[in-house]
Design a protein around this motif. Structure first.
Motif, mmCIF file in Angstrom:
data_model
loop_
_atom_site.group_PDB
_atom_site.id
_atom_site.type_symbol
_atom_site.label_atom_id
_atom_site.label_comp_id
_atom_site.label_asym_id
_atom_site.label_seq_id
_atom_site.Cartn_x
_atom_site.Cartn_y
_atom_site.Cartn_z
ATOM 1 N N GLY A 253 0.820 -1.201 0.000
ATOM 2 C CA GLY A 253 0.000 0.000 0.000
ATOM 3 C C GLY A 253 0.856 1.254 0.000
ATOM 4 N N HIS A 254 0.396 2.296 0.691
ATOM 5 C CA HIS A 254 1.088 3.589 0.657
ATOM 6 C C HIS A 254 2.542 3.492 1.127
ATOM 7 C CE1 HIS A 254 -1.721 6.468 -0.872
ATOM 8 N NE2 HIS A 254 -2.686 6.029 -0.087
ATOM 9 N N ASP A 255 2.789 2.734 2.198
ATOM 10 C CA ASP A 255 4.176 2.601 2.713
ATOM 11 C C ASP A 255 5.094 2.063 1.629
ATOM 12 O OD1 ASP A 255 3.439 3.467 5.143
ATOM 13 O OD2 ASP A 255 3.387 1.484 6.115
ATOM 14 N N SER A 256 4.629 1.047 0.938
ATOM 15 C CA SER A 256 5.443 0.413 -0.088
ATOM 16 C C SER A 256 5.609 1.328 -1.305
ATOM 17 C CB SER A 256 4.798 -0.923 -0.488
ATOM 18 O OG SER A 256 5.536 -1.529 -1.508
ATOM 19 N N LEU A 257 4.543 2.058 -1.619
ATOM 20 C CA LEU A 257 4.608 2.990 -2.751
ATOM 21 C C LEU A 257 5.704 4.038 -2.505
ATOM 22 C CD1 LEU A 257 3.182 3.633 -5.462
ATOM 23 C CD2 LEU A 257 1.655 5.149 -4.191
ATOM 24 N N GLN A 258 5.767 4.524 -1.271
ATOM 25 C CA GLN A 258 6.790 5.528 -0.921
ATOM 26 C C GLN A 258 8.191 4.927 -0.900
ATOM 27 O OE1 GLN A 258 5.707 7.228 2.831
ATOM 28 N NE2 GLN A 258 4.219 8.623 1.912
ATOM 29 N N GLN A 259 8.311 3.754 -0.285
ATOM 30 C CA GLN A 259 9.651 3.195 -0.062
ATOM 31 C C GLN A 259 10.184 2.376 -1.240
ATOM 32 O OE1 GLN A 259 9.978 1.166 3.772
ATOM 33 N NE2 GLN A 259 8.422 2.523 4.599
ATOM 34 N N ARG A 260 9.261 1.747 -1.990
ATOM 35 C CA ARG A 260 9.698 0.821 -3.042
ATOM 36 C C ARG A 260 9.196 1.209 -4.436
ATOM 37 N NH1 ARG A 260 8.092 -4.613 0.436
ATOM 38 N NH2 ARG A 260 9.725 -4.405 2.009
ATOM 39 N N GLY A 261 8.404 2.254 -4.513
ATOM 40 C CA GLY A 261 7.926 2.724 -5.811
ATOM 41 C C GLY A 261 6.714 1.964 -6.339
ATOM 42 N N ALA A 262 6.197 1.038 -5.560
ATOM 43 C CA ALA A 262 4.972 0.318 -5.966
ATOM 44 C C ALA A 262 4.263 -0.177 -4.703
ATOM 45 C CB ALA A 262 5.319 -0.870 -6.867
ATOM 46 N N THR A 263 2.949 -0.258 -4.781
ATOM 47 C CA THR A 263 2.173 -0.695 -3.612
ATOM 48 C C THR A 263 2.457 -2.154 -3.249
ATOM 49 O OG1 THR A 263 0.403 -1.205 -5.147
ATOM 50 C CG2 THR A 263 0.247 0.907 -3.983
ATOM 51 N N VAL A 264 2.816 -2.948 -4.252
ATOM 52 C CA VAL A 264 3.225 -4.345 -4.036
ATOM 53 C C VAL A 264 4.336 -4.666 -5.034
ATOM 54 C CG1 VAL A 264 1.146 -5.407 -3.045
ATOM 55 C CG2 VAL A 264 1.258 -5.005 -5.491
ATOM 56 N N THR A 265 5.167 -5.628 -4.699
ATOM 57 C CA THR A 265 6.303 -5.956 -5.579
ATOM 58 C C THR A 265 6.352 -7.471 -5.828
ATOM 59 O OG1 THR A 265 7.754 -6.275 -3.679
ATOM 60 C CG2 THR A 265 7.701 -4.052 -4.651
ATOM 61 N N ALA B 79 -5.872 1.263 0.952
ATOM 62 C CA ALA B 79 -6.526 2.478 0.465
ATOM 63 C C ALA B 79 -6.772 2.342 -1.032
ATOM 64 C CB ALA B 79 -5.648 3.687 0.765
ATOM 65 N N THR B 80 -7.546 1.349 -1.401
ATOM 66 C CA THR B 80 -7.747 0.979 -2.800
ATOM 67 C C THR B 80 -8.129 2.171 -3.671
ATOM 68 O OG1 THR B 80 -8.569 -1.086 -1.923
ATOM 69 C CG2 THR B 80 -8.959 -0.695 -4.242
ATOM 70 N N TYR B 81 -8.930 3.041 -3.092
ATOM 71 C CA TYR B 81 -9.439 4.171 -3.878
ATOM 72 C C TYR B 81 -8.315 5.109 -4.334
ATOM 73 C CZ TYR B 81 -13.027 7.325 -5.526
ATOM 74 O OH TYR B 81 -13.832 8.084 -6.330
ATOM 75 N N ASP B 82 -7.219 5.135 -3.576
ATOM 76 C CA ASP B 82 -6.086 6.019 -3.926
ATOM 77 C C ASP B 82 -5.256 5.457 -5.075
ATOM 78 O OD1 ASP B 82 -6.853 7.484 -1.758
ATOM 79 O OD2 ASP B 82 -5.234 6.818 -0.444
ATOM 80 N N PHE B 83 -5.369 4.152 -5.329
ATOM 81 C CA PHE B 83 -4.465 3.512 -6.288
ATOM 82 C C PHE B 83 -5.156 3.410 -7.645
ATOM 83 C CE2 PHE B 83 -3.257 1.289 -2.134
ATOM 84 C CZ PHE B 83 -2.439 2.349 -1.769
ATOM 85 N N LYS B 84 -4.778 4.343 -8.530
ATOM 86 C CA LYS B 84 -5.525 4.444 -9.790
ATOM 87 C C LYS B 84 -4.707 4.056 -11.004
ATOM 88 C CE LYS B 84 -8.843 7.880 -8.211
ATOM 89 N NZ LYS B 84 -8.451 8.285 -6.874
ATOM 90 N N ASP B 85 -3.369 4.227 -10.923
ATOM 91 C CA ASP B 85 -2.556 4.078 -12.130
ATOM 92 C C ASP B 85 -1.467 3.009 -11.934
ATOM 93 O OD1 ASP B 85 -1.114 4.343 -14.415
ATOM 94 O OD2 ASP B 85 -0.849 6.517 -14.285
ATOM 95 N N GLU B 86 -1.712 1.842 -12.490
ATOM 96 C CA GLU B 86 -0.758 0.733 -12.304
ATOM 97 C C GLU B 86 0.616 1.078 -12.862
ATOM 98 O OE1 GLU B 86 -1.989 -3.219 -13.107
ATOM 99 O OE2 GLU B 86 -3.499 -3.138 -11.523
ATOM 100 N N ALA B 87 0.649 1.899 -13.913
ATOM 101 C CA ALA B 87 1.930 2.279 -14.526
ATOM 102 C C ALA B 87 2.800 3.052 -13.532
ATOM 103 C CB ALA B 87 1.679 3.106 -15.775
ATOM 104 N N LYS B 88 2.163 3.667 -12.533
ATOM 105 C CA LYS B 88 2.913 4.404 -11.510
ATOM 106 C C LYS B 88 3.103 3.565 -10.244
ATOM 107 C CE LYS B 88 1.287 9.012 -12.829
ATOM 108 N NZ LYS B 88 0.166 9.909 -12.588
ATOM 109 N N GLY B 89 2.885 2.272 -10.378
ATOM 110 C CA GLY B 89 3.065 1.384 -9.220
ATOM 111 C C GLY B 89 1.865 1.330 -8.304
ATOM 112 N N GLU B 90 0.772 1.974 -8.726
ATOM 113 C CA GLU B 90 -0.417 2.011 -7.860
ATOM 114 C C GLU B 90 -1.307 0.800 -8.148
ATOM 115 O OE1 GLU B 90 -2.223 5.786 -8.621
ATOM 116 O OE2 GLU B 90 -0.504 6.905 -7.894
#
Ligand code: ATP
Length: 350
Positions: free
Chosen positions: A42-54, A73-84
């Motif tokens: 999720g958000h922690d991973s997006l900040q630290q690893r550039g994607a919500t999951v790896t 926070a599913t609603y925040d993750f809209k663009d898979e190309a940006k790691g969301e």
């Protein structure tokens, strides 16, 4: 059992802390040999690893015996190309967690709109109206013109057959009744396949009685008399909506635990979302996460024939019942305690 634990977004870190404390307690008491490895998504991973999951995280989860996932926070993750990437979808799809088991029961001490009930919604998890998981690549929602959009619902015999089997197997060890929820009067072909497969599986369980309801009528029946239901099985979106209703009818969405199970893997996850409106305020009900953790223990115990795991899950349920009956719980279920204090009250009873 090796468990990967991911606190998640919003209220996740607060509710997951209670679930982890509870798991530590039963690990000691029942000598489970439980190993918990903490990870992020999720958000922690997006900040630290550039994607919500790896992919690395997925490999870790595959190698473990189970995953306890906090709300995302599913609603925040809209663009898979940006790691969301939607982490819930990612694990459900990658690990083929086709059965979403969502129990809802009342507890003495919690005021509800209805009388007592105890039911389970078995929701198909891998296809249906979920644009991000019912196609191999891409997305099944299409913007044809800025003003015209199409959403596709995939229904397969294979997925209907296996979700029906999950429901009948569960009913066979409960009160021997399955209710099929559908909209076959309108969605004749897709829900026709769903009903057809359910009735085929039903023949293998002659002791289990079956009825069925159109999904809209079902809303009225479940509000009026939830006690008449035992196991309810439905396609993905109907099951998702219905199970939020049944969790809330049981007293609060904060009591909605769930298990996402496949043939080889399982993921415990609260039925609700990340509840940003109450995040960080020590208000969230931790029981949904605790119930989900207990469901993982039961799944592992049944699969590996480990009675200590089943006993640990039962002990958690009994401790929860006693804690709620004493009113030592969060406001959503009539108490006055915070998340942490509810956790302390629960641990005291374990
Ligand atoms: P998301 O965008 O992550 O789905 P949401 O707020 O839209 O979040 P939910 O998280 O399911 O959806 O929350 C719906 C309502 O239920 C909110 O008012 C929330 O505060 C409440 N709620 C959800 N989970 C809990 C909980 N564990 N304890 C108390 N209230 C909760």
């Amino acid at each position: 059992m090796k468990l990967i634990v991911i606190p998640g977004d919003g209220i996740g870190p607060e509710t997951m802390q209670v679930a982890v404390d509870v798991l530590h307690a039963v690990n000691q008491k029942f000598d489970l040999g439980l190993i918990m490895e903490h990870e992020i998504a999720g958000h922690d991973s997006l900040q630290q690893r550039g994607a919500t999951v790896t992919p690395e995280l997925l490999a870790k989860v595959r190698a473990a015996d189970g995953l306890l996932l906090g709300p995302m926070a599913t609603y925040d993750f809209k663009d898979e190309a940006k790691g969301e990437i939607n982490p819930s979808k990612f694990f459900r799809k990658s690990l083929d967690l086709f059965a979403n088991i969502r129990p809802a029961r009342t507890y003495p001490g919690v005021e509800t709109l209805t009388g007592p009930f105890d039911l389970v919604v078995v929701r198909e998890n891998t296809e249906g109206f979920y644009a991000d998981r019912n196609v191999e690549s891409g997305n099944s929602e299409i913007l044809v013109t800025p003003d015209v959009a199409i959403s596709l619902r995939r229904i397969t015999r294979h997925c209907c057959e296996r979700i029906a089997r999950s429901a009948f197997e569960l009913a066979a060890i409960r009160r021997q009744h399955v209710t099929l929820v559908h909209k076959a009067n309108v969605l004749r072909v897709t829900d026709g396949i769903f009903l057809d497969e359910c009735h085929k599986v039903a023949k293998e369980f002659p002791q289990v009685t079956v009825d069925d309801f159109i999904v809209d009528a079902m809303m009225a029946h479940v509000v009026r008399d939830p006690a008449r239901f035992d196991v309810i099985v439905s396609t993905n979106m109907f099951g998702d909506i219905l199970s939020d209703l049944t969790a809330e009818l049981s007293g609060s969405l904060g009591l909605g635990g769930s298990l996402n199970a496949g043939a080889e893997h399982a993921m415990g996850q609260a039925a609700h979302g990340s509840a940003p409106d109450i995040a960080g305020q020590n208000k969230a009900n931790p029981f949904s996460q605790v119930i989900s953790a207990a469901m993982l223990l039961t799944w592992h115990g049944q699969r590996r024939a480990l009675p200590a795991y089943l006993a640990a899950a039962k002990a958690i349920e009994q401790a929860m019942e006693a804690t709620i009956a004493a009113g030592e719980c969060t406001r959503d279920v009539g108490g006055s305690l915070g998340t942490r204090e509810t956790g302390v009250a629960l641990l005291k009873r374990l």
